[in-house]
Design an enzyme around this catalytic site. Structure first.
Site, PDB file in Angstrom:
ATOM      1  N   SER A  44      41.471 -28.652  35.827  1.00 37.40           N
ATOM      2  CA  SER A  44      40.028 -27.318  36.527  1.00 37.40           C
ATOM      3  C   SER A  44      39.832 -27.016  34.988  1.00 37.40           C
ATOM      4  O   SER A  44      39.414 -26.358  34.269  1.00 37.40           O
ATOM      5  CB  SER A  44      41.641 -26.428  35.990  1.00 37.40           C
ATOM      6  N   GLU A  75      26.528 -33.442  42.738  1.00 36.80           N
ATOM      7  CA  GLU A  75      26.263 -33.068  41.377  1.00 36.80           C
ATOM      8  C   GLU A  75      26.959 -33.035  39.708  1.00 36.80           C
ATOM      9  O   GLU A  75      26.861 -32.588  38.538  1.00 36.80           O
ATOM     10  CB  GLU A  75      25.942 -31.511  41.628  1.00 36.80           C
ATOM     11  N   TRP A  87      44.258 -31.725  43.929  1.00 37.44           N
ATOM     12  CA  TRP A  87      44.575 -30.216  43.635  1.00 37.44           C
ATOM     13  C   TRP A  87      43.783 -29.321  44.968  1.00 37.44           C
ATOM     14  O   TRP A  87      42.902 -29.418  44.796  1.00 37.44           O
ATOM     15  CB  TRP A  87      44.959 -29.610  42.522  1.00 37.44           C
ATOM     16  N   TYR A  98      51.360 -31.828  46.052  1.00 33.67           N
ATOM     17  CA  TYR A  98      49.986 -30.804  45.950  1.00 33.67           C
ATOM     18  C   TYR A  98      50.066 -31.330  47.789  1.00 33.67           C
ATOM     19  O   TYR A  98      50.598 -32.238  48.453  1.00 33.67           O
ATOM     20  CB  TYR A  98      48.789 -32.267  46.201  1.00 33.67           C
ATOM     21  N   ARG A 128      38.668 -21.778  47.709  1.00 28.05           N
ATOM     22  CA  ARG A 128      39.613 -21.291  47.325  1.00 28.05           C
ATOM     23  C   ARG A 128      40.408 -20.665  47.300  1.00 28.05           C
ATOM     24  O   ARG A 128      41.271 -20.126  47.279  1.00 28.05           O
ATOM     25  CB  ARG A 128      40.398 -22.488  46.314  1.00 28.05           C
TER      26      ARG A 128
END
Length: 323
Positions: A208, A294, A21, A54, A229
């Site tokens: 998210s 990470e 996304w 998307y 973003r």
């Protein structure tokens, strides 16, 4: 990498996964996507999430090409798409029978695949009878174009109704939900959905987990960094939400907890989501290989989240009201 059952289903998904996304088609081109997916694959990721909406379908094209370039064994990775927003025509949106079937067919063309492993109803559709939607997704499975179907951001009541309709008509019910869940957005996942875990053995694919990047700490200075973003065209609404003073105050305090643990706020936030036993996989996003590396370290942070640390996190969040 650890692998978890998707609820009570027999299939297993990597506890950390990759989604597209915003990034693919907006921040990431084909070359970068290939490098990101390769880094994720090498880390043990076996699930890649996408949707017809998307980047207007471009995201599926980019991901599909990247997977072909990497020549990954199809039976060893899982891929999803989500159906709801397919275009501007009167029947290109929603979960009517026509759009579900054509939406999946078009998604497969863009991905360059014969089937997806999971297909999600991207949002509930109040304009289409639930019986029609359940039947449509069952047809997709019967045709061998998906193995499992699920929902995204449906209410618990809507999911229970879909399961009832499926059982009464001897059809496959939805078996997974893709909800938003993170330190700042918890109410639905932890309370409303409790019945889904207890009664249906539901699996979850979390989107998210970093609250659109807020829980990376990159916005803690009160501005949106170049390349984030929040700086993308058409995302001013997101920028306003990310720079909310109340949220920034909380993320700064959470950052102090992470610092005391010797990890990044990103890793601690992902680990916190992973720690929930009702989470099947956490969908992470990345626009650079370094971010993948990470994020993948988050699994090592879970053991650091002792009862004492979790209580400290709860103390920071006390009084915070989510969106």
């Amino acid at each position: 990498m650890q692998y978890r059952h998707l609820g009570k289903a027999g299939i297993k998904v990597s506890e950390l996964s990759i989604g597209s996304w915003v990034t693919y088609g907006k921040q990431v081109d084909k070359r970068a996507a290939r490098e990101i997916l390769q880094a994720a694959w090498e880390a043990g990721v076996n699930f890649f999430d996408n949707a017809e909406a998307y980047a207007g379908g471009e995201s599926e094209i980019i991901m599909g090409q990247a997977l072909r370039d990497l020549d990954l064994p199809r039976e060893q990775y899982l891929i999803s798409t989500k159906i709801f927003w397919g275009g501007k025509g009167p029947n290109d949106t929603g979960l009517n029978y026509k759009h579900v079937i054509e939406g999946v067919n078009n998604a497969l063309k863009r991905l360059g695949l014969d089937y997806v492993d999971f297909v999600f109803a991207h949002r509930p559709d109040p304009e289409t009878p639930i019986e029609e939607t359940v039947w449509a997704f069952n047809q997709v499975i019967q045709q061998g174009k998906a193995f499992y179907w699920g929902t995204s951001e449906w209410s618990a009541a809507e999911i229970l109704l879909a399961n009832q309709v499926a059982r009464e008509n001897h059809m496959r019910p939805p078996s997974m939900e893709q909800p938003q869940y993170n330190l700042l957005h918890r109410e639905r996942f932890e309370k409303e959905y409790a019945i889904l875990y207890k009664e249906l053995g539901y699996g979850t694919t979390i989107w998210s987990p970093l609250a659109s990047g807020l829980l990376t700490g990159k916005y803690n200075q009160g501005s949106a960094p170049e390349g984030s973003r929040a700086q993308l065209e058409g995302y001013s609404w997101l920028k306003d939400r990310l720079l909310d003073p109340a949220k920034l105050e909380v993320t700064r305090k959470l950052g102090n907890v992470a610092e005391d643990l010797g990890v990044s706020l990103t890793q601690m936030s992902l680990a916190w989501v992973l720690k929930n036993p009702h989470v099947s996989t956490v969908i992470t996003g990345a626009s650079r290989v370094e971010q993948v590396r990470e994020n993948m370290k988050a699994a090592d942070v879970v053991p650091l989240l002792t009862d004492e640390v979790m209580a400290r996190i709860e103390g920071v969040l006390e009084g915070y009201r989510e969106d």
